[in-house]
Scaffold this motif. Sequence first.
Motif, PDB file in Angstrom:
ATOM      1  N   LEU A 141      31.927  41.312  42.176  1.00  0.00           N
ATOM      2  CA  LEU A 141      32.449  41.898  40.947  1.00  0.00           C
ATOM      3  C   LEU A 141      32.255  43.415  40.933  1.00  0.00           C
ATOM      4  O   LEU A 141      33.115  44.150  40.443  1.00  0.00           O
ATOM      5  N   LEU A 142      31.138  43.890  41.482  1.00  0.00           N
ATOM      6  CA  LEU A 142      30.914  45.336  41.601  1.00  0.00           C
ATOM      7  C   LEU A 142      31.985  45.954  42.499  1.00  0.00           C
ATOM      8  O   LEU A 142      32.562  46.994  42.156  1.00  0.00           O
ATOM      9  N   CYS A 143      32.268  45.329  43.627  1.00  0.00           N
ATOM     10  CA  CYS A 143      33.315  45.842  44.529  1.00  0.00           C
ATOM     11  C   CYS A 143      34.659  45.902  43.820  1.00  0.00           C
ATOM     12  O   CYS A 143      35.392  46.891  43.951  1.00  0.00           O
ATOM     13  N   HIS A 144      34.984  44.862  43.061  1.00  0.00           N
ATOM     14  CA  HIS A 144      36.251  44.858  42.328  1.00  0.00           C
ATOM     15  C   HIS A 144      36.262  45.971  41.283  1.00  0.00           C
ATOM     16  O   HIS A 144      37.245  46.701  41.153  1.00  0.00           O
ATOM     17  N   GLY A 145      35.170  46.127  40.562  1.00  0.00           N
ATOM     18  CA  GLY A 145      35.091  47.164  39.541  1.00  0.00           C
ATOM     19  C   GLY A 145      35.233  48.565  40.108  1.00  0.00           C
ATOM     20  O   GLY A 145      35.961  49.399  39.564  1.00  0.00           O
ATOM     21  N   VAL A 146      34.567  48.825  41.216  1.00  0.00           N
ATOM     22  CA  VAL A 146      34.637  50.149  41.843  1.00  0.00           C
ATOM     23  C   VAL A 146      36.045  50.422  42.357  1.00  0.00           C
ATOM     24  O   VAL A 146      36.565  51.533  42.220  1.00  0.00           O
ATOM     25  N   THR A 147      36.666  49.413  42.931  1.00  0.00           N
ATOM     26  CA  THR A 147      38.036  49.568  43.420  1.00  0.00           C
ATOM     27  C   THR A 147      38.987  49.870  42.259  1.00  0.00           C
ATOM     28  O   THR A 147      39.846  50.760  42.366  1.00  0.00           O
ATOM     29  N   CYS A 148      38.814  49.166  41.151  1.00  0.00           N
ATOM     30  CA  CYS A 148      39.654  49.420  39.974  1.00  0.00           C
ATOM     31  C   CYS A 148      39.405  50.820  39.423  1.00  0.00           C
ATOM     32  O   CYS A 148      40.352  51.480  38.961  1.00  0.00           O
ATOM     33  N   ASP A 205      38.012  40.986  53.614  1.00  0.00           N
ATOM     34  CA  ASP A 205      39.344  41.596  53.607  1.00  0.00           C
ATOM     35  C   ASP A 205      39.400  42.777  52.640  1.00  0.00           C
ATOM     36  O   ASP A 205      39.995  43.813  52.933  1.00  0.00           O
ATOM     37  N   GLY A 206      38.772  42.613  51.477  1.00  0.00           N
ATOM     38  CA  GLY A 206      38.739  43.688  50.490  1.00  0.00           C
ATOM     39  C   GLY A 206      37.983  44.905  50.987  1.00  0.00           C
ATOM     40  O   GLY A 206      38.416  46.047  50.785  1.00  0.00           O
ATOM     41  N   LEU A 207      36.854  44.672  51.646  1.00  0.00           N
ATOM     42  CA  LEU A 207      36.073  45.796  52.174  1.00  0.00           C
ATOM     43  C   LEU A 207      36.828  46.529  53.282  1.00  0.00           C
ATOM     44  O   LEU A 207      36.781  47.758  53.363  1.00  0.00           O
ATOM     45  N   ILE A 208      37.532  45.780  54.113  1.00  0.00           N
ATOM     46  CA  ILE A 208      38.331  46.407  55.177  1.00  0.00           C
ATOM     47  C   ILE A 208      39.444  47.259  54.556  1.00  0.00           C
ATOM     48  O   ILE A 208      39.660  48.407  54.964  1.00  0.00           O
ATOM     49  N   ALA A 209      40.125  46.706  53.554  1.00  0.00           N
ATOM     50  CA  ALA A 209      41.194  47.460  52.892  1.00  0.00           C
ATOM     51  C   ALA A 209      40.628  48.689  52.184  1.00  0.00           C
ATOM     52  O   ALA A 209      41.211  49.772  52.230  1.00  0.00           O
ATOM     53  N   PHE A 210      39.475  48.530  51.540  1.00  0.00           N
ATOM     54  CA  PHE A 210      38.843  49.660  50.844  1.00  0.00           C
ATOM     55  C   PHE A 210      38.491  50.755  51.847  1.00  0.00           C
ATOM     56  O   PHE A 210      38.753  51.933  51.617  1.00  0.00           O
ATOM     57  N   MET A 244      36.250  30.873  50.770  1.00  0.00           N
ATOM     58  CA  MET A 244      37.294  31.769  50.294  1.00  0.00           C
ATOM     59  C   MET A 244      36.737  33.102  49.785  1.00  0.00           C
ATOM     60  O   MET A 244      37.252  34.139  50.147  1.00  0.00           O
ATOM     61  N   PRO A 245      35.676  33.114  48.932  1.00  0.00           N
ATOM     62  CA  PRO A 245      35.189  34.395  48.431  1.00  0.00           C
ATOM     63  C   PRO A 245      34.702  35.328  49.543  1.00  0.00           C
ATOM     64  O   PRO A 245      34.924  36.533  49.472  1.00  0.00           O
ATOM     65  N   VAL A 246      34.079  34.786  50.578  1.00  0.00           N
ATOM     66  CA  VAL A 246      33.575  35.639  51.656  1.00  0.00           C
ATOM     67  C   VAL A 246      34.734  36.278  52.408  1.00  0.00           C
ATOM     68  O   VAL A 246      34.709  37.467  52.711  1.00  0.00           O
ATOM     69  N   SER A 247      35.775  35.500  52.652  1.00  0.00           N
ATOM     70  CA  SER A 247      36.955  36.033  53.331  1.00  0.00           C
ATOM     71  C   SER A 247      37.608  37.128  52.482  1.00  0.00           C
ATOM     72  O   SER A 247      37.986  38.179  53.002  1.00  0.00           O
ATOM     73  N   GLY A 248      37.719  36.894  51.186  1.00  0.00           N
ATOM     74  CA  GLY A 248      38.284  37.901  50.283  1.00  0.00           C
ATOM     75  C   GLY A 248      37.436  39.153  50.226  1.00  0.00           C
ATOM     76  O   GLY A 248      37.959  40.277  50.174  1.00  0.00           O
ATOM     77  N   LEU A 249      36.114  38.968  50.240  1.00  0.00           N
ATOM     78  CA  LEU A 249      35.206  40.113  50.242  1.00  0.00           C
ATOM     79  C   LEU A 249      35.400  40.944  51.509  1.00  0.00           C
ATOM     80  O   LEU A 249      35.546  42.167  51.450  1.00  0.00           O
ATOM     81  N   ALA A 295      45.587  46.898  47.997  1.00  0.00           N
ATOM     82  CA  ALA A 295      45.304  45.662  48.734  1.00  0.00           C
ATOM     83  C   ALA A 295      43.859  45.227  48.487  1.00  0.00           C
ATOM     84  O   ALA A 295      43.589  44.036  48.300  1.00  0.00           O
ATOM     85  N   ALA A 296      42.934  46.187  48.477  1.00  0.00           N
ATOM     86  CA  ALA A 296      41.528  45.859  48.239  1.00  0.00           C
ATOM     87  C   ALA A 296      41.363  45.199  46.875  1.00  0.00           C
ATOM     88  O   ALA A 296      40.670  44.179  46.744  1.00  0.00           O
ATOM     89  N   GLU A 297      42.024  45.751  45.860  1.00  0.00           N
ATOM     90  CA  GLU A 297      41.925  45.167  44.515  1.00  0.00           C
ATOM     91  C   GLU A 297      42.454  43.743  44.519  1.00  0.00           C
ATOM     92  O   GLU A 297      41.865  42.846  43.923  1.00  0.00           O
ATOM     93  N   LYS A 298      43.556  43.516  45.224  1.00  0.00           N
ATOM     94  CA  LYS A 298      44.142  42.175  45.294  1.00  0.00           C
ATOM     95  C   LYS A 298      43.169  41.189  45.939  1.00  0.00           C
ATOM     96  O   LYS A 298      42.935  40.103  45.421  1.00  0.00           O
ATOM     97  N   TYR A 299      42.573  41.583  47.071  1.00  0.00           N
ATOM     98  CA  TYR A 299      41.626  40.693  47.759  1.00  0.00           C
ATOM     99  C   TYR A 299      40.396  40.418  46.893  1.00  0.00           C
ATOM    100  O   TYR A 299      39.944  39.271  46.790  1.00  0.00           O
TER     101      TYR A 299
END
Length: 114
Positions: A39-46, A8-13, A1-6, A20-24
């Motif tokens: 967590l770095l990806c989430h922080g940067v997106t936020c 999907d998040g990178l694609i949205a970013f 699950m985390p890899v898929s979310g990562l 959408a990236a923040e949600k993923y």
Amino acid sequence: MPVSGLVDGLIAFWSQDFMAAEKYFAQACSSGHDDGCLLLCHGVTCMELARQLCSPHFLRLAVNSLLKAQVISVVPIPMVSITLAQAEGSLGLKENWESGLRFEWFSWPPGSSI
């Protein structure tokens, strides 16, 4: 699950769909598999959402993710501390900002160039 979310998040970013990236990224982070890079990806997106929406809510989310990334990483991840310092400075936490800048200096391996 985390890899898929990562992924999907990178694609949205990359597509600049930051909501959408923040949600993923948030879903992947909540799966219980703590990972500093995720967590770095989430922080940067936020941080980007906070900038776009002038939202302290997203700044606080960024600080939470970046602090967690800093704490769980066995080896300091360059850019976490400086991004955390930026988020904390934006929230008016000057002492934390200064501490983050000092910590960032030592997170880079000796002899590395930026």
